[in-house]
Design an enzyme around this catalytic site. Sequence first.
Site, PDB file in Angstrom:
ATOM      1  N   HIS A 123      54.580 -74.512   4.225  1.00  7.38           N
ATOM      2  CA  HIS A 123      54.668 -75.716   3.457  1.00  7.38           C
ATOM      3  C   HIS A 123      53.432 -76.024   2.516  1.00  7.38           C
ATOM      4  O   HIS A 123      52.309 -76.399   2.988  1.00  7.38           O
ATOM      5  CB  HIS A 123      54.640 -77.111   4.571  1.00  7.38           C
ATOM      6  CG  HIS A 123      54.717 -78.355   3.684  1.00  7.38           C
ATOM      7  ND1 HIS A 123      54.025 -79.402   3.852  1.00  7.38           N
ATOM      8  CD2 HIS A 123      56.016 -78.796   3.025  1.00  7.38           C
ATOM      9  CE1 HIS A 123      54.356 -80.303   3.109  1.00  7.38           C
ATOM     10  NE2 HIS A 123      55.565 -80.096   2.602  1.00  7.38           N
ATOM     11  N   HIS A 126      52.467 -80.726  -6.068  1.00  6.11           N
ATOM     12  CA  HIS A 126      53.367 -81.673  -5.267  1.00  6.11           C
ATOM     13  C   HIS A 126      53.828 -82.946  -6.127  1.00  6.11           C
ATOM     14  O   HIS A 126      54.978 -83.085  -6.148  1.00  6.11           O
ATOM     15  CB  HIS A 126      52.833 -81.946  -3.879  1.00  6.11           C
ATOM     16  CG  HIS A 126      53.728 -82.785  -3.045  1.00  6.11           C
ATOM     17  ND1 HIS A 126      53.767 -84.049  -3.330  1.00  6.11           N
ATOM     18  CD2 HIS A 126      54.752 -82.681  -2.352  1.00  6.11           C
ATOM     19  CE1 HIS A 126      54.490 -84.966  -2.398  1.00  6.11           C
ATOM     20  NE2 HIS A 126      55.504 -84.012  -1.896  1.00  6.11           N
TER      21      HIS A 126
END
Length: 311
Positions: free
Chosen positions: A27, A69
């Site tokens: 991740h 992100h």
Amino acid sequence: MKCHQLLCLLWAGMATMASADVLVIAHRGASAYLPEHTLPAAAMAHAMGADYIEQDVVLSADDVPIVLHDLTLDATTDVARRFPGRGRDDGHFYAIDFSLAEIKTLSVGERVDGSGNARRADRFPADEKFLQLPTLAEEIELIQGLNRSTGRDVGIYVELKNSAFHAAAGKELPAAVLQVLYAYGYRNAGHKVYLQSFEPATLRLLKDHTSIRLVQLLEDKQLTEARVKEIASYAQGVGPWIGFLADAPEFVVAAQAAKLEVHPFTFRADQLPRGVASYTQLLDYFVRELKVDGLFTDQPDITRRYLDRLR
Ligand code: G3P
Ligand code: CA
């Protein structure tokens, strides 16, 4: 019903083999150990045995897909110090307002909150900011280079971050991402790539333009059978938030019955859900009981070792 002892052993063996096939999806790279979405974090994830490495992607002002992100640069870079006055009225500095050349001048570090404090204690020091934001192309070149030098075949797992926001600014995030993927040989479901999005409209659009595997991310509680059926009409997988999946474990069976892979997010050994005693207990539940197909994790090393022990 009691099963014959030999059959039970065989079944247990098969269950164990299936568990070992669970994908480790790093991740934002090995983000527990290095600042998220940096090339060192991706390299570390590769070395730690990840099967796939995740890239969240937004566009720069000059339409280059970069690995970031947030839509804004605030939480992981020194943008406010380097470009004072370039924030919008809401006080935030949007990546889409900066050229790639400008973005490349920024220093990247561990994620901080609005007060400048590290979001997670005991991770990489937040005051160390000597890294850069990579483009999607640069991160792919790193992963493909490591694949060649190590003989491994680690895939990429690209999330399109808010295509609607980009479209409102006149930018086509899906087209820009596909252009990069195709340039590096990721063209169809046989290649080691997934595309993910929270937006059904984005995935439906992608379905009409590519046969790359698509994953619908879910952060709401609408994990119904009707939803599963709908998602199966345009995607090959679902990525539910682990908190909701824990409340609706039957969703895994329903999704897999509809031929959807199930890749929940996010597994963090240093941030366990309430009531969970250990990371092993968390993995036991999702891997051995729910039998998910993959896990987004900040700790690909611990997760890999857990899965290898099941082999
Ligand atoms: O894409 C899976 C997971 O990463 C979704 O959450 O917010 O970390 O992108 P987020
Ligand atoms: Ca993501």
